[in-house]
Motif scaffolding. Structure first.
Motif, PDB file in Angstrom:
ATOM      1  N   ALA A 172       0.891 -12.919  -0.323  1.00 50.50           N
ATOM      2  CA  ALA A 172       0.608 -11.488  -0.953  1.00 50.50           C
ATOM      3  C   ALA A 172       0.697 -11.536  -2.306  1.00 50.50           C
ATOM      4  O   ALA A 172      -0.112 -10.958  -2.876  1.00 50.50           O
ATOM      5  N   ARG A 173       1.467 -12.139  -3.032  1.00 53.04           N
ATOM      6  CA  ARG A 173       1.633 -12.269  -4.423  1.00 53.04           C
ATOM      7  C   ARG A 173       0.420 -12.815  -5.177  1.00 53.04           C
ATOM      8  O   ARG A 173      -0.192 -12.570  -6.059  1.00 53.04           O
ATOM      9  N   PHE A 174      -0.043 -13.914  -4.442  1.00 56.79           N
ATOM     10  CA  PHE A 174      -1.036 -14.803  -4.911  1.00 56.79           C
ATOM     11  C   PHE A 174      -2.387 -14.157  -4.538  1.00 56.79           C
ATOM     12  O   PHE A 174      -3.413 -14.623  -5.113  1.00 56.79           O
ATOM     13  N   SER A 175      -2.449 -13.326  -3.594  1.00 58.56           N
ATOM     14  CA  SER A 175      -3.653 -12.768  -3.132  1.00 58.56           C
ATOM     15  C   SER A 175      -4.030 -11.662  -3.800  1.00 58.56           C
ATOM     16  O   SER A 175      -5.037 -10.873  -3.711  1.00 58.56           O
ATOM     17  N   GLU A 176      -2.958 -11.050  -4.703  1.00 55.80           N
ATOM     18  CA  GLU A 176      -3.231  -9.957  -5.369  1.00 55.80           C
ATOM     19  C   GLU A 176      -4.492  -9.877  -6.259  1.00 55.80           C
ATOM     20  O   GLU A 176      -4.954 -10.724  -7.149  1.00 55.80           O
ATOM     21  N   GLY A 177      -5.512  -8.868  -5.852  1.00 55.92           N
ATOM     22  CA  GLY A 177      -6.718  -9.004  -6.751  1.00 55.92           C
ATOM     23  C   GLY A 177      -7.964  -9.790  -6.461  1.00 55.92           C
ATOM     24  O   GLY A 177      -9.107  -9.718  -6.786  1.00 55.92           O
ATOM     25  N   VAL A 178      -7.741 -10.784  -5.185  1.00 57.04           N
ATOM     26  CA  VAL A 178      -8.804 -11.511  -4.572  1.00 57.04           C
ATOM     27  C   VAL A 178      -9.756 -10.807  -4.193  1.00 57.04           C
ATOM     28  O   VAL A 178      -9.458  -9.738  -3.394  1.00 57.04           O
ATOM     29  N   GLY A 179     -11.037 -10.970  -4.487  1.00 60.45           N
ATOM     30  CA  GLY A 179     -12.197 -10.275  -4.135  1.00 60.45           C
ATOM     31  C   GLY A 179     -12.485  -8.805  -4.685  1.00 60.45           C
ATOM     32  O   GLY A 179     -13.662  -8.104  -4.279  1.00 60.45           O
ATOM     33  N   GLN A 180     -11.762  -8.633  -5.641  1.00 68.95           N
ATOM     34  CA  GLN A 180     -11.830  -7.078  -6.318  1.00 68.95           C
ATOM     35  C   GLN A 180     -12.595  -7.134  -7.644  1.00 68.95           C
ATOM     36  O   GLN A 180     -12.678  -8.150  -8.118  1.00 68.95           O
ATOM     37  N   PRO A 181     -13.567  -6.253  -7.897  1.00 68.64           N
ATOM     38  CA  PRO A 181     -14.295  -6.095  -9.158  1.00 68.64           C
ATOM     39  C   PRO A 181     -13.369  -6.366 -10.132  1.00 68.64           C
ATOM     40  O   PRO A 181     -12.189  -6.192 -10.413  1.00 68.64           O
ATOM     41  N   ILE A 182     -14.036  -6.880 -11.436  1.00 66.62           N
ATOM     42  CA  ILE A 182     -13.469  -7.410 -12.653  1.00 66.62           C
ATOM     43  C   ILE A 182     -12.454  -6.081 -13.148  1.00 66.62           C
ATOM     44  O   ILE A 182     -11.597  -6.224 -13.594  1.00 66.62           O
ATOM     45  N   ASP A 183     -13.190  -4.754 -13.267  1.00 64.89           N
ATOM     46  CA  ASP A 183     -12.704  -3.701 -13.859  1.00 64.89           C
ATOM     47  C   ASP A 183     -11.483  -3.326 -13.023  1.00 64.89           C
ATOM     48  O   ASP A 183     -10.586  -2.436 -13.735  1.00 64.89           O
ATOM     49  N   ALA A 184     -11.194  -3.761 -11.684  1.00 64.83           N
ATOM     50  CA  ALA A 184     -10.093  -3.265 -10.961  1.00 64.83           C
ATOM     51  C   ALA A 184      -8.715  -4.319 -11.238  1.00 64.83           C
ATOM     52  O   ALA A 184      -7.744  -3.789 -10.780  1.00 64.83           O
ATOM     53  N   THR A 185      -9.042  -5.266 -12.041  1.00 68.81           N
ATOM     54  CA  THR A 185      -7.731  -6.188 -12.203  1.00 68.81           C
ATOM     55  C   THR A 185      -7.667  -6.168 -13.640  1.00 68.81           C
ATOM     56  O   THR A 185      -6.645  -6.865 -13.866  1.00 68.81           O
ATOM     57  N   ARG A 186      -8.565  -6.198 -14.574  1.00 64.56           N
ATOM     58  CA  ARG A 186      -8.542  -6.528 -16.009  1.00 64.56           C
ATOM     59  C   ARG A 186      -7.149  -5.930 -16.553  1.00 64.56           C
ATOM     60  O   ARG A 186      -6.357  -6.487 -17.107  1.00 64.56           O
ATOM     61  N   ASP A 187      -7.214  -4.591 -16.368  1.00 57.27           N
ATOM     62  CA  ASP A 187      -5.967  -3.790 -16.988  1.00 57.27           C
ATOM     63  C   ASP A 187      -4.540  -4.280 -16.509  1.00 57.27           C
ATOM     64  O   ASP A 187      -3.572  -4.384 -17.271  1.00 57.27           O
ATOM     65  N   ARG A 188      -4.586  -4.681 -15.323  1.00 62.36           N
ATOM     66  CA  ARG A 188      -3.619  -5.177 -14.566  1.00 62.36           C
ATOM     67  C   ARG A 188      -3.033  -6.561 -15.433  1.00 62.36           C
ATOM     68  O   ARG A 188      -1.904  -6.907 -15.661  1.00 62.36           O
ATOM     69  N   LEU A 189      -3.910  -7.248 -15.355  1.00 63.82           N
ATOM     70  CA  LEU A 189      -3.804  -8.713 -15.986  1.00 63.82           C
ATOM     71  C   LEU A 189      -3.345  -8.551 -17.455  1.00 63.82           C
ATOM     72  O   LEU A 189      -2.569  -9.425 -17.916  1.00 63.82           O
ATOM     73  N   HIS A 190      -4.111  -7.686 -18.001  1.00 63.24           N
ATOM     74  CA  HIS A 190      -3.481  -7.384 -19.451  1.00 63.24           C
ATOM     75  C   HIS A 190      -2.022  -7.005 -19.554  1.00 63.24           C
ATOM     76  O   HIS A 190      -1.294  -7.378 -20.719  1.00 63.24           O
ATOM     77  N   ALA A 191      -1.752  -6.221 -18.519  1.00 60.15           N
ATOM     78  CA  ALA A 191      -0.335  -5.597 -18.767  1.00 60.15           C
ATOM     79  C   ALA A 191       0.824  -6.829 -18.310  1.00 60.15           C
ATOM     80  O   ALA A 191       1.870  -6.750 -18.851  1.00 60.15           O
ATOM     81  N   THR A 192       0.378  -7.613 -17.407  1.00 61.15           N
ATOM     82  CA  THR A 192       1.308  -8.764 -17.051  1.00 61.15           C
ATOM     83  C   THR A 192       1.268 -10.068 -17.676  1.00 61.15           C
ATOM     84  O   THR A 192       2.222 -10.876 -17.481  1.00 61.15           O
ATOM     85  N   LEU A 193       0.258 -10.431 -18.335  1.00 60.07           N
ATOM     86  CA  LEU A 193      -0.278 -11.590 -19.105  1.00 60.07           C
ATOM     87  C   LEU A 193      -0.350 -11.427 -20.535  1.00 60.07           C
ATOM     88  O   LEU A 193      -1.309 -11.843 -21.131  1.00 60.07           O
ATOM     89  N   GLY A 194       0.474 -10.940 -21.136  1.00 58.70           N
ATOM     90  CA  GLY A 194       0.214 -10.409 -22.406  1.00 58.70           C
ATOM     91  C   GLY A 194       0.263 -11.609 -23.418  1.00 58.70           C
ATOM     92  O   GLY A 194      -0.337 -11.630 -24.559  1.00 58.70           O
ATOM     93  N   THR A 195       0.472 -12.911 -23.046  1.00 57.99           N
ATOM     94  CA  THR A 195       0.533 -14.048 -23.987  1.00 57.99           C
ATOM     95  C   THR A 195      -0.818 -14.686 -23.812  1.00 57.99           C
ATOM     96  O   THR A 195      -1.113 -15.760 -24.288  1.00 57.99           O
ATOM     97  N   TRP A 196      -1.387 -14.440 -22.778  1.00 58.82           N
ATOM     98  CA  TRP A 196      -2.953 -15.060 -22.617  1.00 58.82           C
ATOM     99  C   TRP A 196      -3.924 -14.561 -23.621  1.00 58.82           C
ATOM    100  O   TRP A 196      -4.015 -13.267 -24.095  1.00 58.82           O
ATOM    101  N   HIS A 197      -5.058 -15.501 -24.030  1.00 60.85           N
ATOM    102  CA  HIS A 197      -6.103 -14.862 -24.721  1.00 60.85           C
ATOM    103  C   HIS A 197      -6.835 -13.937 -24.072  1.00 60.85           C
ATOM    104  O   HIS A 197      -6.948 -13.713 -22.713  1.00 60.85           O
ATOM    105  N   PRO A 198      -7.244 -12.838 -24.733  1.00 61.58           N
ATOM    106  CA  PRO A 198      -8.300 -11.870 -23.908  1.00 61.58           C
ATOM    107  C   PRO A 198      -9.396 -12.623 -23.020  1.00 61.58           C
ATOM    108  O   PRO A 198      -9.686 -12.028 -21.861  1.00 61.58           O
ATOM    109  N   CYS A 199     -10.003 -13.698 -23.567  1.00 60.04           N
ATOM    110  CA  CYS A 199     -10.918 -14.430 -22.720  1.00 60.04           C
ATOM    111  C   CYS A 199     -10.316 -15.163 -21.607  1.00 60.04           C
ATOM    112  O   CYS A 199     -11.129 -15.166 -20.365  1.00 60.04           O
ATOM    113  N   ASP A 200      -9.085 -15.757 -21.584  1.00 63.03           N
ATOM    114  CA  ASP A 200      -8.567 -16.134 -20.464  1.00 63.03           C
ATOM    115  C   ASP A 200      -8.317 -14.959 -19.275  1.00 63.03           C
ATOM    116  O   ASP A 200      -8.376 -15.163 -18.237  1.00 63.03           O
ATOM    117  N   ILE A 201      -7.860 -13.895 -19.736  1.00 65.12           N
ATOM    118  CA  ILE A 201      -7.818 -12.583 -19.000  1.00 65.12           C
ATOM    119  C   ILE A 201      -9.382 -12.434 -18.351  1.00 65.12           C
ATOM    120  O   ILE A 201      -9.239 -12.085 -17.397  1.00 65.12           O
TER     121      ILE A 201
END
Length: 267
Positions: free
Chosen positions: A142-171
């Motif tokens: 379930a943890r690794f399936s989060e966001g799978v198949g979902q549009p970019i706009d549906a996951t980008r904000d969540r990734l920004h919030a949880t992956l703060g050390t990543w470059h924006p392009c990595d996100i």
């Protein structure tokens, strides 16, 4: 997003391998070849910043969309030897030797298995996955399936919030990879790849091997496998403060030893 190509966008094409489409991304025209294999729920553009740095060492870099990821088709089976054989066949189809292979997580497991099947000479394992079974897979699916198949706009904000050390392009590329990823590929890796433990393979291959290991609190390498792998690898480097995605969140500390190894200046 052109600004996410590190000034050196790859050439992109697809190839048919045993009736399956495979996505190919290539940077540079060097005299040496390096093949890059990403982890689960990523895609070949996960290497957007890594690949140009390797090109600067005189390599042609080929990153491959793993099965069921990016634009690559699924395979009929999900066991690691089958995936490794598919990567080998892909490299043969495009005329790229598997002499130097860099693999992260699932890609690391695939690289290590590939070294049993073909003449890999130099290998970089970035916090590689070394064992799995369906019971463990069910616990983490379930943890690794989060966001799978979902549009970019549906996951980008969540990734920004949880992956703060990543470059924006990595996100950005991770969000695209999640959109492209097929749930069947994730289920296949975690639930249908059997029970496997490839830590012992390190001692039974001839490739010069660098293993880059994430911080103790983040690495996926089980504690009981580390001593065996550390003894068998040519070089073992654990980098404090890095997470499992160490070439993204820990890019600044992960790249110097990786590039030194590929340049041939390691000790």
């Amino acid at each position: 997003m052109k600004q996410c190509d590190a000034g050196q966008p790859p050439s992109q094409h697809t190839v048919q391998v045993n009736g399956r489409q495979v996505g190919i991304y290539q940077w540079g025209h060097g005299s040496r070849d390096a093949v890059l294999l990403h982890g689960i729920t990523s895609n070949a553009m996960a290497w957007w910043r890594v690949a140009p740095a390797i090109v600067a060492l005189g390599y042609r870099v080929t990153a491959i969309d793993m099965p069921g990821h990016g634009v690559s088709d699924l395979l009929d089976g999900h066991d690691i030897p089958r995936v490794a054989a598919h990567i080998h066949a892909t490299c043969q189809a495009i005329g790229v030797p598997c002499h130097t292979v860099v693999g992260h997580s699932w890609g690391g497991a695939t690289a290590l298995t590939l070294a049993q099947q073909t003449a890999v000479q130099r290998m970089v394992l970035i916090d590689p996955a070394v064992r799995g079974n369906p019971t463990w897979g069910q616990q983490v699916l379930a943890r690794f399936s989060e966001g799978v198949g979902q549009p970019i706009d549906a996951t980008r904000d969540r990734l920004h919030a949880t992956l703060g050390t990543w470059h924006p392009c990595d996100i950005h590329w991770k969000a695209l990879a999640l959109q492209q990823c097929r749930q069947a590929a994730v289920d296949g890796f975690f639930l249908q790849s059997g029970e496997w433990n490839i830590a012992t393979l390190v001692a039974h291959q001839s490739a010069q091997t660098l293993c880059l290991v994430a911080d103790d609190g983040a690495t996926v390498i089980p504690h009981e496998s580390r001593q065996l792998m550390q003894a068998a690898c040519t070089q073992w480097i654990q980098l404090a403060g890095t997470d499992h995605n160490m070439y993204r969140g820990g890019y600044a500390v992960t790249m110097p030893p990786l590039l030194a190894w590929l340049k041939g200046t390691h000790t």
